[in-house]
Scaffold this active site. Structure first.
Site, PDB file in Angstrom:
ATOM      1  N   ASP A 167      11.034 -13.011  -9.166  1.00 62.23           N
ATOM      2  CA  ASP A 167       9.639 -12.548  -9.193  1.00 62.23           C
ATOM      3  C   ASP A 167       8.749 -13.415 -10.065  1.00 62.23           C
ATOM      4  O   ASP A 167       7.778 -12.942 -10.655  1.00 62.23           O
ATOM      5  CB  ASP A 167       9.543 -11.081  -9.666  1.00 62.23           C
ATOM      6  CG  ASP A 167      10.366 -10.154  -8.813  1.00 62.23           C
ATOM      7  OD1 ASP A 167      10.394 -10.374  -7.590  1.00 62.23           O
ATOM      8  OD2 ASP A 167      10.993  -9.237  -9.357  1.00 62.23           O
ATOM      9  N   LYS A 218       7.383 -17.649  -7.021  1.00 67.02           N
ATOM     10  CA  LYS A 218       7.841 -18.867  -6.330  1.00 67.02           C
ATOM     11  C   LYS A 218       7.151 -19.072  -4.985  1.00 67.02           C
ATOM     12  O   LYS A 218       6.888 -20.192  -4.591  1.00 67.02           O
ATOM     13  CB  LYS A 218       9.363 -18.810  -6.096  1.00 67.02           C
ATOM     14  CG  LYS A 218      10.183 -18.805  -7.371  1.00 67.02           C
ATOM     15  CD  LYS A 218      11.665 -18.709  -7.084  1.00 67.02           C
ATOM     16  CE  LYS A 218      12.097 -17.364  -6.560  1.00 67.02           C
ATOM     17  NZ  LYS A 218      12.010 -16.246  -7.512  1.00 67.02           N
ATOM     18  N   GLY A 248      11.399 -11.311  -1.903  1.00 65.07           N
ATOM     19  CA  GLY A 248      10.078 -11.006  -1.369  1.00 65.07           C
ATOM     20  C   GLY A 248       9.120 -12.047  -1.910  1.00 65.07           C
ATOM     21  O   GLY A 248       8.760 -12.006  -3.074  1.00 65.07           O
ATOM     22  N   HIS A 249       8.777 -13.026  -1.095  1.00 60.36           N
ATOM     23  CA  HIS A 249       7.925 -14.118  -1.567  1.00 60.36           C
ATOM     24  C   HIS A 249       6.507 -13.910  -1.066  1.00 60.36           C
ATOM     25  O   HIS A 249       6.246 -13.955   0.133  1.00 60.36           O
ATOM     26  CB  HIS A 249       8.503 -15.463  -1.107  1.00 60.36           C
ATOM     27  CG  HIS A 249       9.821 -15.765  -1.760  1.00 60.36           C
ATOM     28  ND1 HIS A 249      10.636 -16.800  -1.375  1.00 60.36           N
ATOM     29  CD2 HIS A 249      10.453 -15.164  -2.787  1.00 60.36           C
ATOM     30  CE1 HIS A 249      11.710 -16.811  -2.153  1.00 60.36           C
ATOM     31  NE2 HIS A 249      11.621 -15.821  -3.002  1.00 60.36           N
ATOM     32  N   THR A 250       5.606 -13.672  -2.005  1.00 60.24           N
ATOM     33  CA  THR A 250       4.231 -13.332  -1.639  1.00 60.24           C
ATOM     34  C   THR A 250       3.356 -14.586  -1.608  1.00 60.24           C
ATOM     35  O   THR A 250       3.363 -15.367  -2.553  1.00 60.24           O
ATOM     36  CB  THR A 250       3.651 -12.329  -2.668  1.00 60.24           C
ATOM     37  OG1 THR A 250       4.555 -11.232  -2.770  1.00 60.24           O
ATOM     38  CG2 THR A 250       2.279 -11.841  -2.267  1.00 60.24           C
ATOM     39  N   GLN A 289      15.435 -15.094  -5.831  1.00 58.50           N
ATOM     40  CA  GLN A 289      15.840 -14.459  -7.088  1.00 58.50           C
ATOM     41  C   GLN A 289      15.638 -15.449  -8.245  1.00 58.50           C
ATOM     42  O   GLN A 289      14.696 -16.210  -8.207  1.00 58.50           O
ATOM     43  CB  GLN A 289      17.288 -13.943  -7.030  1.00 58.50           C
ATOM     44  CG  GLN A 289      17.468 -12.732  -6.111  1.00 58.50           C
ATOM     45  CD  GLN A 289      17.600 -13.092  -4.644  1.00 58.50           C
ATOM     46  OE1 GLN A 289      18.373 -13.967  -4.293  1.00 58.50           O
ATOM     47  NE2 GLN A 289      16.860 -12.432  -3.802  1.00 58.50           N
ATOM     48  N   THR A 294       9.585  -6.401  -2.382  1.00 58.18           N
ATOM     49  CA  THR A 294      10.503  -5.928  -1.351  1.00 58.18           C
ATOM     50  C   THR A 294      10.658  -4.422  -1.402  1.00 58.18           C
ATOM     51  O   THR A 294      10.622  -3.743  -0.384  1.00 58.18           O
ATOM     52  CB  THR A 294      11.878  -6.620  -1.522  1.00 58.18           C
ATOM     53  OG1 THR A 294      11.687  -8.012  -1.317  1.00 58.18           O
ATOM     54  CG2 THR A 294      12.900  -6.102  -0.529  1.00 58.18           C
ATOM     55  N   ARG A 300       9.346  -1.214  -6.273  1.00 55.15           N
ATOM     56  CA  ARG A 300       9.719  -0.621  -7.566  1.00 55.15           C
ATOM     57  C   ARG A 300       8.908  -1.254  -8.696  1.00 55.15           C
ATOM     58  O   ARG A 300       8.628  -2.453  -8.670  1.00 55.15           O
ATOM     59  CB  ARG A 300      11.203  -0.877  -7.859  1.00 55.15           C
ATOM     60  CG  ARG A 300      12.136  -0.084  -6.973  1.00 55.15           C
ATOM     61  CD  ARG A 300      13.580  -0.378  -7.316  1.00 55.15           C
ATOM     62  NE  ARG A 300      13.965  -1.745  -6.991  1.00 55.15           N
ATOM     63  CZ  ARG A 300      15.144  -2.276  -7.276  1.00 55.15           C
ATOM     64  NH1 ARG A 300      16.041  -1.570  -7.925  1.00 55.15           N
ATOM     65  NH2 ARG A 300      15.443  -3.507  -6.924  1.00 55.15           N
ATOM     66  N   SER A 326      -0.068 -22.036 -12.517  1.00 59.57           N
ATOM     67  CA  SER A 326      -0.757 -21.190 -11.555  1.00 59.57           C
ATOM     68  C   SER A 326      -1.662 -20.226 -12.323  1.00 59.57           C
ATOM     69  O   SER A 326      -1.227 -19.584 -13.275  1.00 59.57           O
ATOM     70  CB  SER A 326       0.269 -20.426 -10.716  1.00 59.57           C
ATOM     71  OG  SER A 326      -0.384 -19.439  -9.972  1.00 59.57           O
ATOM     72  N   GLY A 346      -3.789 -17.796 -10.823  1.00 51.64           N
ATOM     73  CA  GLY A 346      -4.305 -16.709  -9.989  1.00 51.64           C
ATOM     74  C   GLY A 346      -3.499 -16.633  -8.716  1.00 51.64           C
ATOM     75  O   GLY A 346      -2.633 -17.465  -8.461  1.00 51.64           O
TER      76      GLY A 346
END
Ligand code: IMP
Length: 430
Positions: A14, A17, A41-43, A225, A301, A304, A414, A416
């Protein structure tokens, strides 16, 4: 100039990436995943649109890039098809630009069932997995009873393997866990349907990626991960079941280490972790909650809430060492904007002993007290800044403190969520 670049998480995942891979993909020809599964879960935020990718490399959002899912990944075919369809519905091209390794292992319905039961039995000591069947799928791979993507192309083999596995699995489910069992027919019929849909994507990806590297193509290896969730080098047993560190690139795609030019570690400007397990710099008071709200720290993902804490140099030194990091990428710097003081951990104290190297023992990790240094925060906004010199002085000092204490340059920052909220100090592809 580098040609083959690994981007991986230096903390507990998280780290952001997805956005970084997306930014570097512009100059890449190929983006490849080498481990994990749809637990990731790559946003990626593009304009007004948000994409969350789980299995497919983030490179798919750029036209004309080849995306590879390597043999080290575990694939739930139903989740993969859902992801492909979801992208297509949003106008993203997914056809021969996605190649899937024949040797990747499949997540089967019984993997999820076994994981559910195992976690329930553990009670308070549960790992807090994503519930995707990742662990049991890798267990079968190592036990040499896994079912691989290539088996989808051979119906008789597929059926035989399902039948053989169900003998053990059903015994376990009914006798130990008192849970529902499976029939060969139901699983076979489901999976043979997936085979038809996925057949066109299946490939000898080891041959393909080595050819592309030999041709001098720019290849980005996208880790899922993070280092501290690695099966060997993470906070075992509170880890995922794959090799999330740099070594996983070689085994997870079938390339030699000599083919990799550099490894970049993505570091969130603070620390988060989701699920159970030790977290020395976790913040337990309301400031932890504030950080979670400000940083939008909820799992991409599972949704939580993520546990939040200060930056941990002990853990990061471990990540630099294990991965041979050649550069760092700091994300979410803007989330620290406006803080009076920022704490950074440089050691752990346990039973009167100071640890500067990341301890292997779970008892030490669980019982240690972090030793902090305090830094002055900055009042100006860093959100959206895209030149290093435009950062507030104290933000620059924070970045330079990280570089100096880890001995690794910060190449990218990064600032933002958006694609353009980025400071690039070193370009990695020509
Ligand atoms: P599993 O990978 O579902 O077996 O979960 C094992 C541990 O890794 C749990 O603590 C999960 O919360 C964590 N985990 C798995 N995938 C991710 C991820 O993509 N980001 C952060 N944590 C993850």
């Amino acid at each position: 100039m580098a040609k083959a670049v690994v981007i991986l998480g230096a903390q507990w995942g998280d780290e952001g990436k997805g956005k970084i891979v997306d930014a570097l993909t512009e100059k890449a020809d190929v983006v490849a995943r080498y481990q994990g599964g749809h637990n990731a879960g790559h946003t990626v935020v593009i304009g007004e649109e948000t994409f969350i990718l789980h299995l497919i490399p983030s490179g798919i959002l750029h036209e004309d890039k080849l995306c590879i899912i390597g043999n080290g990944v575990v694939i739930n075919p139903s989740a993969l098809i859902e992801e492909i369809n979801g992208l297509k519905e949003r106008g993203i091209k997914v056809n021969r630009n996605l190649r899937i390794s024949k040797n990747a292992h499949l997540i089967m319905p019984y993997h999820m069932a076994i994981e559910r039961e195992k976690e329930a039995l553990k009670g308070k000591k549960k790992i807090g997995t994503t519930g995707r069947g990742i662990g049991p799928a890798y267990m079968d791979k190592m036990a040499r009873v896994g079912i691989r993507v290539a088996d989808l192309l051979y119906p008789e083999v597929l059926k035989e393997k399902i039948e053989a596995n169900l003998r053990d699995v059903n015994f376990l489910l009914s006798n130990l866990y008192k849970a529902d069992t499976f029939t060969t027919e139901e699983i076979y019929n489901e999976y043979i349907g997936y085979a038809e849909i996925l057949a066109n994507y299946i490939d000898d990806t080891d041959i393909l990626i080595n050819r592309l590297l030999d041709e001098g193509k720019n290849v980005l290896f996208e880790g899922a991960q993070g280092t501290l969730l690695d099966i060997d080098h993470g906070t075992y047993p509170y880890v995922t079941s794959s090799s999330a560190t740099a070594g996983g690139v070689c085994t997870g795609l079938g390339i030699g280490p000599t083919k990799i030019d550099t490894v970049l570690g993505v570091v969130k400007a603070y620390t988060t972790r989701v699920g159970g397990g030790p977290f020395p710099t976790e913040i337990h008071d309301e400031f932890g909650e504030k950080l979670r709200e400000r940083g939008g720290e909820f799992g991409a993902t599972t949704g939580r809430p993520r546990r939040c804490g200060w930056l941990d140099m002990v853990a990061l030194r471990h990540a630099v060492r294990i991965n041979g990091l050649g550069g760092l990428i700091i994300t979410k710097l803007d989330i620290l904007d406006g803080l009076e003081k920022i704490k950074v951990c440089f050691g752990y104290e346990y039973n009167g002993k100071v640890y500067e190297d990341f301890p292997k023992e779970l008892s030490v990790l669980e019982g240690c007290k972090p030793i902090y240094k305090e830094y002055e925060g900055w009042h100006e906004a860093t959100l959206g800044v895209n030149e290093y010199d435009a950062l507030p002085d104290n933000a620059k000092k924070y970045i330079e403190m990280i570089e100096d204490s880890l001995g690794v340059p910060v190449d990218i920052i990064s600032t933002g969520q958006k694609r353009d909220d980025i400071i690039i100090r070193k370009v990695h592809f020509d």
